[in-house]
Design an enzyme around this catalytic site. Structure first.
Site, PDB file in Angstrom:
ATOM      1  N   SER A 494       0.850  -1.186   0.000  1.00  0.00           N
ATOM      2  CA  SER A 494       0.000   0.000   0.000  1.00  0.00           C
ATOM      3  C   SER A 494       0.881   1.230   0.000  1.00  0.00           C
ATOM      4  O   SER A 494       2.011   1.208   0.520  1.00  0.00           O
ATOM      5  CB  SER A 494      -0.898   0.010   1.243  1.00  0.00           C
ATOM      6  OG  SER A 494      -1.564   1.255   1.386  1.00  0.00           O
ATOM      7  N   TYR A 507      -2.342  -1.086  10.174  1.00  0.00           N
ATOM      8  CA  TYR A 507      -2.432  -1.495   8.767  1.00  0.00           C
ATOM      9  C   TYR A 507      -1.209  -1.010   7.988  1.00  0.00           C
ATOM     10  O   TYR A 507      -0.570  -1.786   7.259  1.00  0.00           O
ATOM     11  CB  TYR A 507      -3.713  -0.932   8.160  1.00  0.00           C
ATOM     12  CG  TYR A 507      -3.785  -1.064   6.655  1.00  0.00           C
ATOM     13  CD1 TYR A 507      -4.035  -2.296   6.052  1.00  0.00           C
ATOM     14  CD2 TYR A 507      -3.592   0.050   5.840  1.00  0.00           C
ATOM     15  CE1 TYR A 507      -4.091  -2.418   4.669  1.00  0.00           C
ATOM     16  CE2 TYR A 507      -3.654  -0.064   4.462  1.00  0.00           C
ATOM     17  CZ  TYR A 507      -3.895  -1.297   3.875  1.00  0.00           C
ATOM     18  OH  TYR A 507      -3.954  -1.408   2.508  1.00  0.00           O
TER      19      TYR A 507
END
Length: 603
Positions: A494, A507
């Site tokens: 990400s 995350y």
């Protein structure tokens, strides 16, 4: 890359060549004319022509045949006999009149790799071959032709290369892809050794049946057996832009390679256990059960079934090969299907970004295994009715699709996924670890989601889904890639992995760990032929993304020139497809940030 066509040896009964001079000869064999008719039906672009057919024709008839083939856009190859049997004048005459640049030649009558059966004759064969290649190689070079010596179940890769070096530029190799097994060599290792010298290819395949004495090579449609055509073609593609190639199902009699008997090895140079183990391992792909009836109609004395048996097999072989991107046949040259014949597994692909990745890989020719946590999960945001519905949507690309469910953080569940995928699609060549996301223990984004207040249960679930799951899937699916010597792993990280984030602290931390794991795994596998890379997407317009937050309407519009917007899922999928395919073959241990410039800085 392969200009595909036919040779006569997988059609011997249909053509009238099998059993000549015996009561079992086919009196209705269709000969050269029937051969050309079948070639036209299949859209052949190469035709390897049996030399005795040409010897029976006058010069004028061969010239007329040359013009006919040219009008059909078919390249002729002359298929000669055994080099040890005598002069090649007839083959050279035919090649000159046909303007064929390649003369395929077998070397000896040895079959099944059994040199021992010929005793001292084996040494005589070697001497005869060396003298003949010196003579005829010079003549071939002088005429602008090449003698394509075939690995006809007699010689190994090192020996063939030595023959080419002896014969000079007029000698190359006709590579029979199925005939590495008879000399105890693995297909990919054999291919790597001979690749620079290959001038023509016989596409052959076998299903292997293991026996107490070794293994039996059983005829099958090309593409249904043990030969790894996609990987093999990739190796040849490193050395050649185009090669003539022909379909050749195996002989009507199974070949029994008695390599587990001591005498069989007489006449061979020493081979390491590792090298022979690679051969045995490769032979297990699509293997024939030990108790299966291996016999063809010829072996069962069922001559009435032979014509349909041969024709059905050659047509299935052509259909199988048309699926590959490296095949040119008929009107089709599927140069854009870079992944044809490969199998891809995309975790988290029942919906969302993973589903778009799976669709793109299938479009490029891959057989694809789609995955979600459970069968109903793709319906959560209204994308599909269920996982079956999601999988069926990929079938439009004409590749094989299967679906698996389970928690990637559960080692047993991952093992069951592997079992099902390999049973239905074979070994995985492309692994995309897409499953994950900022979803906590309650199935939604954690709340609170900052560094100091996030719940421990959310931390555990996020870690299992984003990091542990990626590792477990790699542990299951990467070892077969290492064993095979090829594969591509793409881990989805990400943009959040590259910047300090709050909220979404856990995350983003885990995605940063995925990035580092990618680099470490790439380093670990650097000598094994397996590439490991990562893609770090920016914020992407998936159904889940839009349902789980307040989106900026200004960033939803992809038609504007500004890159200060959300990504389209297809834009991420293109990066994955690139890393999966042959154009990225020297890219390893890298992270591609597909975020429109959101993270413009090194690191």
């Amino acid at each position: 890359m392969f200009r595909l066509g036919l040779n006569p040896y997988g059609l011997t009964y249909y053509l009238g060549l099998q059993g000549r001079g015996t009561p079992r000869h086919n009196p209705d064999g269709v000969g050269l004319e029937g051969f050309i008719t079948l070639a036209q039906e299949l859209g052949a672009r190469t035709l390897e022509i049996y030399e005795p057919w040409l010897t029976d024709l006058t010069d004028a008839e061969i010239v007329a045949l040359r013009r006919r083939l040219a009008a059909l856009d078919i390249v002729p190859v002359v298929s000669g006999g055994l080099l040890v049997a005598g002069p090649l004048d007839n083959a050279f005459r035919a090649a000159r009149l046909l303007e064929a640049t390649t003369i395929r030649i077998a070397l000896t009558p040895v079959l099944c790799g059994d040199r021992n059966a010929w005793g001292p004759k084996w040494s005589e064969f070697n001497a005869t071959i060396r003298a003949a290649l010196t003579e005829w190689g010079l003549r071939a070079a002088a005429e602008g032709r090449v003698l394509g010596i075939e690995n006809h179940q007699d010689f190994g890769s090192d020996e063939l290369v030595a023959f080419c070096e002896l014969g000079g530029p007029g000698v190359g190799i006709t590579y029979d892809t199925g005939n590495t097994f008879p000399v105890g060599e693995a297909p990919l290792a054999f291919t790597r050794r001979i690749a620079p010298h290959v001038r023509h290819v016989h596409l052959k395949d076998y299903r292997v049946q293991f026996t107490d004495e070794g293994y039996r090579l059983v005829r099958c449609a090309i593409g249904d057996g043990a030969v790894p055509f996609a990987e093999l073609a990739a190796i040849l593609g490193e050395h050649h832009d185009t090669l003539t190639a022909v379909l050749e199902p195996g002989a009507l009699e199974a070949r029994h390679v008695r390599c587990l008997t001591d005498d069989w090895w007489n006449g061979y140079a020493p081979k390491t256990a590792r090298e022979f183990a690679a051969c045995l391992s490769a032979a297990r792909l699509n293997r024939l059960a030990d108790d299966a009836d291996y016999r063809t109609p010829w072996e069962r004395d069922d001559d009435s079934a032979l014509v349909s048996y041969e024709l059905d097999m050659i047509r299935r072989s052509a259909a199988n090969m048309k699926k590959f991107d490296f095949i040119a046949i008929g009107e089709i040259s599927m140069t854009t299907r870079d992944l044809s014949g490969l199998t891809a597994f995309v975790t988290g692909s029942g919906r969302g970004l993973g589903r778009v990745m799976a669709d793109r890989l299938a479009e490029l020719g891959a057989n694809v295994a789609v995955h979600d946590l459970d069968w109903a999960r793709p319906s959560q945001y209204g994308e599909f009715a269920d996982l079956g519905d999601s999988a069926r949507g990929l079938e439009k690309h004409g590749t094989r699709i299967t679906a698996v469910t389970g928690n990637i953080g559960d080692k047993q569940a991952v093992a069951e996924m592997k079992r099902k995928i390999e049973a239905e699609l074979g070994d995985v060549h492309v692994l995309v670890n897409c499953a994950g996301g900022d979803i906590g223990a309650k199935g939604v984004k954690p709340n609170p989601n900052n560094a100091l207040d996030i719940d421990y249960e959310d931390i555990k679930v996020l870690t299992e889904n984003n990091l542990i799951g990626t590792m477990l899937v790699c542990q299951a699916f990467v070892p077969p890639m290492v064993k095979r010597g090829s594969g591509s792993v793409i881990n989805i990280a990400s943009a959040a992995a590259h910047i300090g984030c709050s909220p979404e602290v856990v995350y983003s931390t885990l995605k940063a760990a995925v990035v580092h794991y990618t680099r470490c795994l790439a380093k670990e596998l650097i000598d094994d032929g397996v590439r490991v890379n990562a893609v770090s997407p920016g914020a992407t317009k998936t159904a889940r993304f839009q349902a789980s937050r307040v989106v900026d309407p200004q960033r939803m519009d992809s038609s504007k020139k500004s890159l200060n917007r959300y990504a389209e899922p297809e834009e991420i999928a293109e990066a994955v497809a690139f890393l999966a395919g042959p154009r990225a073959r020297f890219i390893n241990g890298q992270v591609i940030r597909v975020d429109g410039g959101f993270t413009i800085f090194p690191g």
